[in-house]
Design an enzyme around this catalytic site. Structure first.
Site: not given
Ligand code: PGA
Length: 252
Positions: A9-11, A96, A98, A168, A174, A214, A235-236
């Site tokens: 997930n590149w956000k 998600h 967020e 998640e 993150g 993470s 994500g990251g």
């Molecule tokens: P992260 O994000 O790997 O940076 O913790 C995961 C996500 O939000 O899908």
């Protein structure tokens, strides 16, 4: 045996030109992955076309990070399921944390999008997970049960083959904090139980449940060793080939 899905997930990262270059090297590095593992990347909407172009001859699938709950019309700023399909997207990430926290998306709203996506022919990654406060207040199971039952309300057993659930924990996203394999596994087992109650054992046993929060090359192996963990939503660490490729190839 359940399939495995590793999704990035590149956000809100990667301009169209950055995404194009990145997808080209990703296709070279993990585009040939086959067998039990499927690889998905979810760029921002505007970066999708250049990524689709770069991965079209590979096994990498392209997802969107969100979509409208409406089919078309006067909804300024929204992107529809048909637009995503036309652009070459086959999967959409919905719910998600967020989006839940920052854009106040609730379970009913997310459910409308889930049903519309499935009806239109998109696969769905439905994200669920508790906040630290909810976990500390002993609400883990209540929150997961509500997010799963309301998010997947009215989804048929048949359509569940096109649904992935991503667990998640919000406190692990993150932050560098990963749930332990055991904590994640028991949340996944609980989610599977909720699906069995809602639909049936067969669906519950076959639904892919990804872990997210993470995930990195150093912890993916131990997470993937757990019985109920069938993949990762990253994500990251999905923003560099150096990190994402070893996650995809966790089994090598
Ligand atoms: P992260 O994000 O790997 O940076 O913790 C995961 C996500 O939000 O899908």
């Amino acid at each position: 045996m359940r399939k495995v899905c590793i999704a990035g997930n590149w956000k809100m990262n990667m301009t169209p030109s950055e995404g194009k270059a990145f997808a080209a090297s990703l296709a070279e590095s993990v585009g040939d992955v086959t067998g039990n593992v499927s690889v998905v990347v979810a760029p921002p909407f505007i970066t999708i076309p250049s990524v689709v172009e770069q991965v079209k001859n590979s096994n990498i699938k392209v997802a969107a990070q969100n979509m409208s709950d409406k089919e078309s019309g006067a909804f300024t700023g929204e992107v529809s399921a048909d637009m995503l399909l036309d652009a070459g997207v086959s999967i959409v990430i919905l719910g998600h944390s967020e989006r839940r926290a920052l854009y106040k998306e609730d379970d009913a709203f997310i459910n409308r999008k889930v049903l519309l996506a499935l009806e239109k022919g998109l696969d769905v990654i439905l994200c669920v997970g508790e906040t630290l406060e909810e976990r500390e207040n002993g609400q883990l199971e209540t929150v997961l049960k509500r997010q799963v039952t309301e998010g997947l309300k009215d989804v048929s057993p048949n359509d569940m083959s096109r649904v992935i659930i991503a667990y998640e924990p919000v406190w692990a996203i993150g932050t560098g904090k990963t749930a332990t394999g055991d904590d994640a596994n028991s949340a996944h087992a609980f989610i599977r139980g909720v699906v069995a109650e809602m639909l049936n054992e067969g669906v519950a046993n076959s639904v892919i449940i990804q872990y997210g929060g993470s995930v990195k090359p150093s912890n993916v192996k131990s997470l993937m060793a757990m019985e109920h963990i069938d993949g990762a939503l990253v994500g990251g660490a999905s923003l560099s080939v150096e990190n994402f490729a070893p996650i995809v190839r966790y089994n090598d």
